[in-house]
Design a protein around this motif. Structure first.
Motif, short mmCIF file in Angstrom:
data_model
loop_
_atom_site.label_atom_id
_atom_site.label_comp_id
_atom_site.label_asym_id
_atom_site.label_seq_id
_atom_site.Cartn_x
_atom_site.Cartn_y
_atom_site.Cartn_z
N GLU A 29 -22.45 -41.46 3.75
CA GLU A 29 -23.86 -41.70 4.05
C GLU A 29 -24.11 -43.18 4.36
O GLU A 29 -24.96 -43.51 5.20
CB GLU A 29 -24.73 -41.25 2.88
CG GLU A 29 -24.74 -39.75 2.69
CD GLU A 29 -25.61 -39.31 1.52
OE1 GLU A 29 -26.63 -39.99 1.25
OE2 GLU A 29 -25.28 -38.30 0.87
N GLU A 30 -23.37 -44.07 3.71
CA GLU A 30 -23.53 -45.49 3.98
C GLU A 30 -23.12 -45.81 5.43
O GLU A 30 -23.79 -46.59 6.12
CB GLU A 30 -22.68 -46.32 3.01
CG GLU A 30 -22.89 -47.81 3.13
CD GLU A 30 -22.09 -48.61 2.12
OE1 GLU A 30 -22.10 -49.85 2.20
OE2 GLU A 30 -21.44 -47.99 1.25
N VAL A 31 -22.04 -45.20 5.89
CA VAL A 31 -21.62 -45.40 7.28
C VAL A 31 -22.67 -44.85 8.23
O VAL A 31 -23.02 -45.48 9.23
CB VAL A 31 -20.25 -44.74 7.53
CG1 VAL A 31 -19.92 -44.72 9.02
CG2 VAL A 31 -19.16 -45.48 6.77
N LEU A 32 -23.19 -43.67 7.94
CA LEU A 32 -24.23 -43.07 8.78
C LEU A 32 -25.43 -43.99 8.90
O LEU A 32 -25.97 -44.20 9.99
CB LEU A 32 -24.66 -41.71 8.21
CG LEU A 32 -25.79 -41.00 8.94
CD1 LEU A 32 -25.36 -40.58 10.35
CD2 LEU A 32 -26.25 -39.77 8.15
N HIS A 33 -25.85 -44.58 7.79
CA HIS A 33 -27.03 -45.45 7.81
C HIS A 33 -26.72 -46.81 8.45
O HIS A 33 -27.62 -47.46 8.96
CB HIS A 33 -27.58 -45.63 6.40
CG HIS A 33 -28.35 -44.43 5.92
ND1 HIS A 33 -29.64 -44.18 6.31
CD2 HIS A 33 -27.98 -43.40 5.12
CE1 HIS A 33 -30.05 -43.05 5.75
NE2 HIS A 33 -29.06 -42.55 5.02
N ARG A 34 -25.47 -47.22 8.43
CA ARG A 34 -25.11 -48.47 9.11
C ARG A 34 -25.16 -48.28 10.62
O ARG A 34 -25.67 -49.12 11.36
CB ARG A 34 -23.71 -48.95 8.71
CG ARG A 34 -23.31 -50.27 9.40
CD ARG A 34 -21.85 -50.60 9.16
NE ARG A 34 -21.56 -50.84 7.75
CZ ARG A 34 -21.84 -51.96 7.11
NH1 ARG A 34 -22.44 -52.95 7.73
NH2 ARG A 34 -21.51 -52.10 5.84
N GLU A 51 -15.57 -37.47 11.82
CA GLU A 51 -14.77 -37.83 10.66
C GLU A 51 -13.96 -39.10 10.93
O GLU A 51 -13.86 -39.99 10.07
CB GLU A 51 -13.84 -36.68 10.29
CG GLU A 51 -14.57 -35.41 9.87
CD GLU A 51 -13.62 -34.24 9.67
OE1 GLU A 51 -12.42 -34.48 9.47
OE2 GLU A 51 -14.08 -33.09 9.73
N LEU A 52 -13.39 -39.21 12.13
CA LEU A 52 -12.61 -40.40 12.49
C LEU A 52 -13.47 -41.66 12.45
O LEU A 52 -13.01 -42.73 12.05
CB LEU A 52 -12.00 -40.22 13.88
CG LEU A 52 -10.96 -39.10 14.02
CD1 LEU A 52 -10.58 -38.91 15.48
CD2 LEU A 52 -9.73 -39.38 13.18
N VAL A 53 -14.73 -41.54 12.87
CA VAL A 53 -15.64 -42.69 12.83
C VAL A 53 -15.81 -43.17 11.39
O VAL A 53 -15.81 -44.37 11.11
CB VAL A 53 -17.00 -42.30 13.45
CG1 VAL A 53 -18.05 -43.37 13.17
CG2 VAL A 53 -16.85 -42.08 14.95
N GLN A 54 -15.94 -42.24 10.47
CA GLN A 54 -16.09 -42.62 9.06
C GLN A 54 -14.79 -43.20 8.50
O GLN A 54 -14.79 -44.21 7.80
CB GLN A 54 -16.47 -41.39 8.24
CG GLN A 54 -17.79 -40.75 8.62
CD GLN A 54 -17.95 -39.42 7.91
OE1 GLN A 54 -18.05 -39.36 6.69
NE2 GLN A 54 -17.95 -38.33 8.68
N ARG A 57 -14.00 -46.73 9.01
CA ARG A 57 -14.85 -47.66 8.28
C ARG A 57 -14.67 -47.54 6.77
O ARG A 57 -15.53 -47.98 6.00
CB ARG A 57 -16.31 -47.45 8.69
CG ARG A 57 -16.55 -47.91 10.13
CD ARG A 57 -17.78 -47.29 10.75
NE ARG A 57 -18.02 -47.83 12.09
CZ ARG A 57 -17.41 -47.42 13.19
NH1 ARG A 57 -16.49 -46.47 13.11
NH2 ARG A 57 -17.67 -47.96 14.36
N GLY A 58 -13.56 -46.95 6.34
CA GLY A 58 -13.21 -46.98 4.94
C GLY A 58 -13.61 -45.78 4.12
O GLY A 58 -13.41 -45.78 2.90
N VAL A 59 -14.19 -44.75 4.72
CA VAL A 59 -14.53 -43.55 3.96
C VAL A 59 -13.24 -42.81 3.60
O VAL A 59 -12.39 -42.61 4.47
CB VAL A 59 -15.47 -42.63 4.77
CG1 VAL A 59 -15.74 -41.33 4.03
CG2 VAL A 59 -16.78 -43.35 5.07
#
Length: 374
Positions: A29-34, A51-54, A57-59
């Motif tokens: 959710e933090e990545v989504l909001h960023r 999923e790859l986008v997350q 970014r460290g998810v």
């Protein structure tokens, strides 16, 4: 007017996207909001693109797929942001302009059956949630899959009567918007100008530094309208970037972000928001990688799903991998002139780890040249 060298612009862009930063976000959710927008795509030869986008970014791998799962309180909705996208639910009001446009002017999609609209509307009222399979499925393959009920649901989604806040498997779960969107968001109807201004501001913050065309592309807004509104945005600072012919804008808050880790090496989805606008990719990184999934195999330069490799703030090449039943196969790879092939090996190991491959194949042939990054 801010003067930025090309390396400074790259650093700003990568940091704004939450890539190669310490500490990096660890929650989906933090990545989504960023990012405020994560593009969806059906290709799944490594993992789904969202999923790859997350993951980039460290998810954690265990969490990446769960973003689209059903939540007690919805955190996102699917809509036409940058193509079909995941959007934070707080942005629901800002797409009122697009919903109104569909309702008033129609769309470029197939003709919608009014009888099918009434049928799926009644079914939703009765059952609460539906997938395409629940209303008879769709006939055909790939992009040609179609049915009256499918397009009725898609039309209601486009106009805002219906929404999707989670998926079941890979199928959208359609629900009446009034049943899942919080009332304060559902009833908010900002005017077109407010929607434009707010989305342009969010796009610039997500990009760090960008031209008006880059900003417009993020949520598929009108470039002309975005160019007109930029001087009015409080956080938008005029900028000149080395080698860019077009005027640019930088986000004032992003200018204070720490520099990205220059040693970090990460493969990116071809649909990652850092690189999804190809003209900006070329201006920032000196290379323009095109997705080759829809080319005949013999005409591909790299492979079906070539993943660009980000080293620090530079693209150093790309690699195309397929993973099936734990087995990874390399279709092709390219390297920017002068870069170390070890970077591709690093990216390959990461890809295999993300995809759950039981072993990492060896890069046995020399990669093709992919040009020179300026």
């Amino acid at each position: 007017m801010i003067e930025l060298s090309l390396p400074e612009a790259r650093s700003l862009a990568v940091a704004a996207q939450g890539l190669h930063r310490a500490p990096t976000p660890t929650g989906a959710e933090e990545v989504l909001h960023r990012l405020d927008c994560i593009q969806l795509d059906t290709i799944n030869v490594v993992r789904r693109s969202h999923e790859l986008v997350q993951l980039a970014r460290g998810v954690p791998v265990s969490d990446a797929a769960q973003l689209i799962d059903k939540k007690a309180t919805p955190v996102l909705f699917e809509y036409w942001g940058h193509a079909a996208s995941l959007l934070p639910i707080r942005l629901w009001p800002l797409f009122a302009f697009r919903r109104r446009t569909y309702a008033a002017k129609g769309w470029n999609g197939p003709e919608v059956s009014s009888a099918a609209v009434e049928q799926v509307r009644a079914a939703l009222a009765d059952q609460g949630a539906l997938t395409i399979s629940d209303v008879g499925g769709a006939k055909g393959n790939g992009w040609e899959r179609s049915s009256d009920n499918k397009w009725a649901l898609e039309w209601l989604l486009a106009t805002g009567e219906v929404t999707c806040v989670n998926r079941r498997g890979w199928q959208r779960v359609y629900q009446l918007a009034e049943s899942v969107i919080p009332r304060d968001l559902l009833t908010a109807e900002p005017g077109d100008a407010e929607c434009l201004r707010s989305l342009a501001q969010l796009a610039l913050q997500a990009l760090g530094v960008a031209t008006a065309d880059d900003i417009a592309d993020y949520f598929r807004l009108s470039p002309k309208n975005v160019a007109a509104i930029l001087p009015e945005l409080e956080e938008a600072e005029p900028a000149r970037v080395e080698g860019w012919e077009e005027p640019a804008w930088a986000h004032r808050t992003d200018l204070e972000l720490p520099r990205p880790d220059s040693d970090a090496c990460t493969p990116l989805s071809p649909f990652d928001s850092l690189i999804w606008h190809r003209p900006r990719m070329r201006r920032l990184f000196g290379v323009e990688y095109l997705l080759e999934a829809y080319k005949p195999a013999a005409k591909r330069e790299c492979g079906y799903f070539g993943m660009p490799v980000l080293l620090g703030t530079s693209l150093v090449g790309r690699i195309a991998v397929r993973v099936s039943k734990g087995s990874a196969h390399i279709e092709g790879h390219q390297l920017i002139d002068g870069q170390d092939p070890e970077h591709l090996e690093c990216a390959l190991a990461v890809i295999c780890q993300w995809a759950g491959a039981t072993s990492v194949p060896t890069l046995t042939s020399s990669p093709q040249s992919a040009g020179v990054t300026p």
